[in-house]
Design an enzyme around this catalytic site. Structure first.
Site, PDB file in Angstrom:
ATOM      1  CB  SER A 143      14.938  -0.688  30.467  1.00 51.70           C
ATOM      2  OG  SER A 143      15.694  -0.983  31.621  1.00 51.70           O
ATOM      3  CE1 TYR A 157      10.562  -3.223  32.503  1.00 52.85           C
ATOM      4  CE2 TYR A 157      12.885  -3.530  33.015  1.00 52.85           C
ATOM      5  CZ  TYR A 157      11.803  -2.688  32.788  1.00 52.85           C
ATOM      6  OH  TYR A 157      11.979  -1.329  32.829  1.00 52.85           O
TER       7      TYR A 157
HETATM    8  P1  NAP Z   1       6.202   3.324  37.723  1.00 54.49           P
HETATM    9  O1  NAP Z   1       6.569   4.392  38.694  1.00 54.49           O
HETATM   10  O2  NAP Z   1       5.895   1.951  38.213  1.00 54.49           O
HETATM   11  O3  NAP Z   1       4.964   3.870  36.824  1.00 54.49           O
HETATM   12  C1  NAP Z   1       4.442   3.043  35.842  1.00 54.49           C
HETATM   13  C2  NAP Z   1       3.409   3.799  35.051  1.00 54.49           C
HETATM   14  O4  NAP Z   1       2.956   2.961  33.981  1.00 54.49           O
HETATM   15  C3  NAP Z   1       2.193   4.183  35.877  1.00 54.49           C
HETATM   16  O5  NAP Z   1       1.734   5.442  35.438  1.00 54.49           O
HETATM   17  C4  NAP Z   1       1.179   3.089  35.498  1.00 54.49           C
HETATM   18  O6  NAP Z   1      -0.185   3.515  35.566  1.00 54.49           O
HETATM   19  C5  NAP Z   1       1.549   2.843  34.064  1.00 54.49           C
HETATM   20  N1  NAP Z   1       1.113   1.537  33.585  1.00 54.49           N
HETATM   21  C6  NAP Z   1       1.473   0.316  34.037  1.00 54.49           C
HETATM   22  N2  NAP Z   1       0.837  -0.647  33.344  1.00 54.49           N
HETATM   23  C7  NAP Z   1       0.052  -0.009  32.435  1.00 54.49           C
HETATM   24  C8  NAP Z   1      -0.864  -0.441  31.452  1.00 54.49           C
HETATM   25  N3  NAP Z   1      -1.099  -1.743  31.249  1.00 54.49           N
HETATM   26  N4  NAP Z   1      -1.486   0.506  30.706  1.00 54.49           N
HETATM   27  C9  NAP Z   1      -1.263   1.824  30.905  1.00 54.49           C
HETATM   28  N5  NAP Z   1      -0.411   2.288  31.832  1.00 54.49           N
HETATM   29  C10 NAP Z   1       0.233   1.383  32.587  1.00 54.49           C
HETATM   30  O7  NAP Z   1       7.342   3.132  36.617  1.00 54.49           O
HETATM   31  P2  NAP Z   1       8.504   4.088  36.062  1.00 54.49           P
HETATM   32  O8  NAP Z   1       9.744   3.717  36.751  1.00 54.49           O
HETATM   33  O9  NAP Z   1       8.085   5.501  36.003  1.00 54.49           O
HETATM   34  O10 NAP Z   1       8.605   3.477  34.593  1.00 54.49           O
HETATM   35  C11 NAP Z   1       8.214   4.172  33.424  1.00 54.49           C
HETATM   36  C12 NAP Z   1       8.893   3.507  32.242  1.00 54.49           C
HETATM   37  O11 NAP Z   1      10.306   3.594  32.428  1.00 54.49           O
HETATM   38  C13 NAP Z   1       8.556   2.027  32.082  1.00 54.49           C
HETATM   39  O12 NAP Z   1       8.449   1.710  30.714  1.00 54.49           O
HETATM   40  C14 NAP Z   1       9.780   1.340  32.686  1.00 54.49           C
HETATM   41  O13 NAP Z   1       9.967   0.052  32.146  1.00 54.49           O
HETATM   42  C15 NAP Z   1      10.864   2.297  32.262  1.00 54.49           C
HETATM   43  N6  NAP Z   1      12.097   2.209  33.041  1.00 54.49           N
HETATM   44  C16 NAP Z   1      12.120   2.518  34.383  1.00 54.49           C
HETATM   45  C17 NAP Z   1      13.317   2.409  35.068  1.00 54.49           C
HETATM   46  C18 NAP Z   1      13.445   2.733  36.536  1.00 54.49           C
HETATM   47  O14 NAP Z   1      14.493   2.439  37.135  1.00 54.49           O
HETATM   48  N7  NAP Z   1      12.461   3.339  37.163  1.00 54.49           N
HETATM   49  C19 NAP Z   1      14.472   1.974  34.404  1.00 54.49           C
HETATM   50  C20 NAP Z   1      14.408   1.659  33.072  1.00 54.49           C
HETATM   51  C21 NAP Z   1      13.210   1.799  32.387  1.00 54.49           C
HETATM   52  P3  NAP Z   1      -1.075   3.453  36.941  1.00 54.49           P
HETATM   53  O15 NAP Z   1      -0.277   4.147  38.003  1.00 54.49           O
HETATM   54  O16 NAP Z   1      -2.319   4.219  36.587  1.00 54.49           O
HETATM   55  O17 NAP Z   1      -1.342   2.030  37.231  1.00 54.49           O
END
Ligand code: NAP
Length: 248
Positions: A143, A157
């Site tokens: 991130s 985080y």
């Molecule tokens: P999101 O929409 O909240 O989705 C999170 C995903 O991770 C869901 O599929 C969830 O599964 C899964 N998950 C959470 N805890 C887990 C665990 N303990 N074991 C297995 N799966 C787990 O998040 P996102 O924004 O797509 O984020 C994806 C990645 O991108 C993350 O690593 C996040 O830190 C990173 N990121 C996101 C952003 C942003 O702005 N969105 C920015 C920087 C980095 P369930 O739905 O089945 O619970």
């Protein structure tokens, strides 16, 4: 035989977009999810309807036994692994350090750091030439928080993502001679449900004016960078990062 990609946390958001794009590019995909079986099953249906191959597997990546089972299930269903996308990640409600307790810190580091390490370990055990593997590629989803620090929101985080950056650099050097490349993307403000889990569904809208490109990003824009790092188009890159953050 199709190359196989495992995407952790692929039921929603960036992981789901990555799984979809991967199938369009000819990968068979293993979709890991934690709680949202409904969303993972729907994604599998969508991919199969479009002629792709996908299977969904439940596992909490923070739990070693569940990670071991995830990879056993993967072996049984696909019999090979070419790419791991370490995407599963979470954050907790926005707060300052003064208010964080140890239980929260353990949860945040367990999922974001330990989970990524455990999945990378299992991938290396299958991909490394010294283990009889054919090489492969690991893409970590870090991130921009690792660079910016996320003050007043979630420095825990941000620090966890800093650990992922260091792991990317170190593991890339450790397994380069084994035929495995390790890289990472650093998304900025991407329009997914993760912001609601931090207590502010409208976070992208609030902060978008600080982004040089003037908008939040879409999960598909991160997925394209992940697919670039996953495959042969990036064959001479390892231990490196692609920022997908609109210039922030
Ligand atoms: P999101 O929409 O909240 O989705 C999170 C995903 O991770 C869901 O599929 C969830 O599964 C899964 N998950 C959470 N805890 C887990 C665990 N303990 N074991 C297995 N799966 C787990 O998040 P996102 O924004 O797509 O984020 C994806 C990645 O991108 C993350 O690593 C996040 O830190 C990173 N990121 C996101 C952003 C942003 O702005 N969105 C920015 C920087 C980095 P369930 O739905 O089945 O619970």
């Amino acid at each position: 035989m199709d190359k196989v990609m495992l995407v952790t946390g692929a039921s929603r958001g960036i992981g789901a977009a990555t799984a979809l794009l991967a199938t369009e590019r000819g990968y068979a995909v293993a979709i890991n999810y934690h709680r949202r079986r409904d969303a993972a099953d729907e994604l599998v249906r969508r991919i199969r309807a479009a002629g792709g191959r996908a299977e969904a597997f439940a596992a909490d990546v923070a739990c070693e036994d569940e990670v071991l089972k995830l990879f056993r299930d993967l072996d049984q269903a696909f019999g090979r692994l070419d790419v791991l996308v370490n995407n599963a990640g979470m954050l907790e409600r926005q707060m300052r350090l003064e208010d964080m307790d140890a239980a929260r810190l353990q949860r945040v580091f367990a999922v974001n750091v330990t989970g990524s390490f455990l999945c990378a370990r299992e991938a290396v055990r299958r991909m490394a030439r010294s283990h009889g593997g054919a090489g492969g590629s690991i893409v970590n989803v870090s991130s921009m928080a690792s660079r910016l620090g996320s003050p007043n929101e979630y420095i825990d985080y941000a620090a966890a993502k800093g650990a992922i950056d260091s792991m990317t650099i170190g593991l890339a050097k450790e397994v380069a001679a084994e035929g495995i490349r390790v890289n990472a993307v650093r998304p900025g403000l991407i329009d997914t449900e993760i912001h609601a889990s931090g207590g502010e569904p409208g976070r992208v809208e609030r902060l978008k004016s600080a982004i040089p490109l003037g908008r939040g990003g879409q999960a598909e824009e991160v997925a394209r960078a992940i697919l670039f790092l996953a495959g042969d188009e990036s064959s001479y890159s390892t231990g490196t990062f692609v920022d997908v953050s609109g210039g922030r």
